[in-house]
Design an enzyme around this catalytic site. Structure first.
Site, PDB file in Angstrom:
ATOM      1  N   CYS A  77       0.840  -1.201   0.000  1.00  0.00           N
ATOM      2  CA  CYS A  77       0.000   0.000   0.000  1.00  0.00           C
ATOM      3  C   CYS A  77       0.879   1.256   0.000  1.00  0.00           C
ATOM      4  CB  CYS A  77      -1.006  -0.033   1.148  1.00  0.00           C
ATOM      5  SG  CYS A  77      -2.347   1.167   0.926  1.00  0.00           S
ATOM      6  N   HIS A 177      -3.899  -4.441   0.056  1.00  0.00           N
ATOM      7  CA  HIS A 177      -3.474  -4.998   1.344  1.00  0.00           C
ATOM      8  C   HIS A 177      -3.482  -6.521   1.262  1.00  0.00           C
ATOM      9  CE1 HIS A 177      -3.219  -1.380   3.820  1.00  0.00           C
ATOM     10  NE2 HIS A 177      -4.169  -0.903   3.024  1.00  0.00           N
ATOM     11  N   GLU A 179      -2.609  -8.584   3.506  1.00  0.00           N
ATOM     12  CA  GLU A 179      -3.054  -9.138   4.783  1.00  0.00           C
ATOM     13  C   GLU A 179      -4.569  -9.067   4.965  1.00  0.00           C
ATOM     14  OE1 GLU A 179      -2.630  -4.792   5.396  1.00  0.00           O
ATOM     15  OE2 GLU A 179      -1.512  -6.302   4.280  1.00  0.00           O
TER      16      GLU A 179
END
Length: 195
Positions: A77, A177, A179
């Site tokens: 990001c 992202h 994650e």
């Protein structure tokens, strides 16, 4: 394998650490240049604002250290955006590793800013995307983007195409992202750890 996660007091670091731990890694959150230099892999997660992040990197001397790293490096990001030359966000000079200028999305009736939510990846190339297809979706939250160029390894659109992922030498970056992107994000992180 020693995995270093860059600590610049930015947000969202814990989510990245947990995602790496679920893959069996034991990451170290650090701003220590020596730990970063000896790590097998370096991740640079990012959430926040470009000027503040660059200020934190300068105060820690990491603006000089990160560009010299030679091991596989992944910016996430804001961590991807900071690999570029300059950001429109508060007129911020960045690390200068890739040739792009980070621009702000222009909203229209159908596309709000920030670009937030699930979007698919297109024009995939490179080792991070092994085993993935253009049907796969990832999670974005951003108001600024890197234009598409020779360095682009995946694209998305909002509404015009932008770089969803980039690479230059050992430096990889993803705008989304990992994650927060479910099984697709986990696969991308696993592919990175396998580099």
């Amino acid at each position: 394998m020693e995995i270093a996660v860059v600590d610049y007091k930015g947000g969202n670091v814990q989510s990245v650490l947990f995602a790496l731990e679920r893959l069996g890694a034991r990451p170290t959150l650090t701003a220590d240049p020596e730990v970063l230099r000896r790590a097998d892999k370096v991740l640079f997660p990012g959430e926040g604002e470009a000027a503040s992040a660059m200020q934190a990197l300068r105060e820690a001397g990491l603006d000089q250290v990160l560009p010299t790293l030679t091991q596989p490096f992944l910016g996430i990001c804001l961590g991807m955006q900071l690999l570029g030359q300059h950001s429109d966000e508060n007129d911020t000079p960045m690390l200068g590793l890739l040739p792009y200028q980070v621009r702000r999305f222009v909203p229209d009736a159908d596309h709000k800013v920030p670009h937030m939510g699930w979007n698919n990846l297109q024009a995939l190339r490179g080792p991070l995307f092994e085993g993935l297809t253009e049907a796969d979706h990832v999670y974005f939250v951003h108001s600024y983007y890197a234009p598409v160029g020779d360095y682009t390894t995946a694209q998305s659109s909002h509404p015009a195409p932008f770089s969803a992922a980039v690479q230059h030498r050992n430096f990889h970056g993803v705008q989304f992202h990992t994650e927060k992107s479910g099984a697709v994000g986990t696969r991308i992180l696993a592919n990175f750890l396998a580099l």
